[in-house]
Design a protein around this motif. Structure first.
Motif, short mmCIF file in Angstrom:
data_model
loop_
_atom_site.label_atom_id
_atom_site.label_comp_id
_atom_site.label_asym_id
_atom_site.label_seq_id
_atom_site.Cartn_x
_atom_site.Cartn_y
_atom_site.Cartn_z
N ILE A 82 34.87 56.24 98.05
CA ILE A 82 34.27 56.63 96.78
C ILE A 82 32.77 56.41 96.90
CG2 ILE A 82 34.10 56.19 94.30
CD1 ILE A 82 36.96 55.22 94.32
N MET A 83 32.00 57.46 96.67
CA MET A 83 30.54 57.35 96.77
C MET A 83 29.94 56.97 95.42
SD MET A 83 29.19 60.01 99.60
CE MET A 83 27.88 58.82 99.90
N LEU A 84 28.99 56.03 95.47
CA LEU A 84 28.28 55.58 94.27
C LEU A 84 26.84 56.06 94.41
CD1 LEU A 84 29.43 51.84 94.39
CD2 LEU A 84 30.65 53.77 93.35
N THR A 85 26.34 56.77 93.42
CA THR A 85 24.98 57.28 93.56
C THR A 85 24.35 57.63 92.23
OG1 THR A 85 23.66 59.05 94.56
CG2 THR A 85 25.86 59.60 93.89
N ALA A 86 23.03 57.58 92.22
CA ALA A 86 22.26 57.99 91.05
C ALA A 86 22.02 59.49 91.09
CB ALA A 86 20.93 57.25 91.00
N ARG A 87 22.40 60.13 92.19
CA ARG A 87 22.20 61.57 92.35
C ARG A 87 23.33 62.31 91.68
NH1 ARG A 87 18.92 62.01 97.55
NH2 ARG A 87 19.51 64.19 97.59
N GLY A 88 23.04 62.90 90.53
CA GLY A 88 24.09 63.55 89.76
C GLY A 88 24.12 65.05 89.89
N PRO A 108 24.34 55.58 85.87
CA PRO A 108 25.06 54.32 85.64
C PRO A 108 26.52 54.58 85.26
CG PRO A 108 23.78 54.90 83.70
CD PRO A 108 23.47 55.95 84.74
N PHE A 109 27.39 53.67 85.62
CA PHE A 109 28.79 53.77 85.28
C PHE A 109 29.28 52.39 84.84
CE2 PHE A 109 28.38 53.06 89.85
CZ PHE A 109 29.08 51.88 90.01
N SER A 110 30.38 52.36 84.12
CA SER A 110 30.94 51.08 83.70
C SER A 110 31.93 50.59 84.76
CB SER A 110 31.67 51.24 82.36
OG SER A 110 32.85 52.01 82.53
#
Length: 233
Positions: A82-88, A108-110
């Motif tokens: 699972i990739m986490l990124t600020a690039r939406g 941001p995510f919860s």
């Protein structure tokens, strides 16, 4: 307390690492962390995790490059990422998924959202984590004992045929090309020829269809193979 699985968190934001580690451990996951892509690759080689949470921008090699390299490792080819990124941006999302990521969470995510994604990916991609058992139609596989049964009768399989069937059982109904099977079962860097895939498919078919059982492996012309009870019947 029994662990639900090992998670490797590759993230260089220390506050986020602490937050996610807390929530993952509270959900009974074992968590290992590193802010460095090169170190993450080394950690996976030493001990393969059940899932990787990977930030797009990390130290050393990029998250995208790390994802690409993990998919080339035989032992990590099927590990959920699972990739986490600020690039939406949609293009970035597509690029991440095409590189081999199973899901993509935009910051941001919860923590609650991420845990829901983690659970969904593990159920979809690695159902064996739920109980070390895989099954489809009348085929049952015990991951830990390395045993396969069809219709209650034991099916003897070689190591490669076992891995091949395991891959099909984790993705029932999905068609895989010879190239994709070579990547996922043998590893991207393997020197094995494509026709070798056909040989092992024939061996697998012979083993699981012994006794006149219905051929559950469907050949899709110009596309590949699928574990498909309905389509093969």
């Amino acid at each position: 307390m029994t662990s639900r699985g090992r998670v490797l968190l590759v993230e260089d934001d220390r506050a986020l690492v602490e937050l996610l580690t807390y929530h993952l451990e509270r959900e009974e996951f074992e968590v290992e962390t590193t802010p460095d892509g090169e170190e993450a690759l080394m950690m996976v080689r030493e001990r393969v995790p059940d899932l990787v949470l990977l930030d797009w921008m990390v130290e050393g090699i990029s998250g995208i490059e790390l994802c690409r390299r993990l998919r080339r490792l035989p032992e990590a080819a099927n590990v959920p990422i699972i990739m986490l990124t600020a690039r939406g941006e949609e293009a970035d999302r597509i690029r991440g998924l095409e590189t081999g990521a199973d899901d993509y969470v935009t910051k941001p995510f919860s923590p609650r959202e991420l845990l829901a994604r983690v659970g969904a990916v593990l159920r979809r991609v690695r159902p064996a984590l739920a109980g070390e058992q895989l099954s489809y139609a009348d085929i049952e596989m015990d991951i830990v004992a390395h045993k396969v049964k069809r219709g209650g009768e034991t099916v003897p399989l070689g190591p490669t045929e076992f891995r091949l069937l395991k891959h099909f059982l984790e993705h029932p109904g999905r068609v895989f090309s010879r190239e994709r099977l070579l990547d996922n079962v043998w590893g991207h860097d393997s020197d094995i020829e494509l026709r070798t895939v056909d040989v092992h498919i024939r061996r697998l078919r012979k083993a699981i269809n012994d006794g006149g059982r219905t051929d559950i492996i469907r050949t899709v012309r110009s596309a590949g193979y699928a574990l498909d009870a309905e389509g093969a019947a």
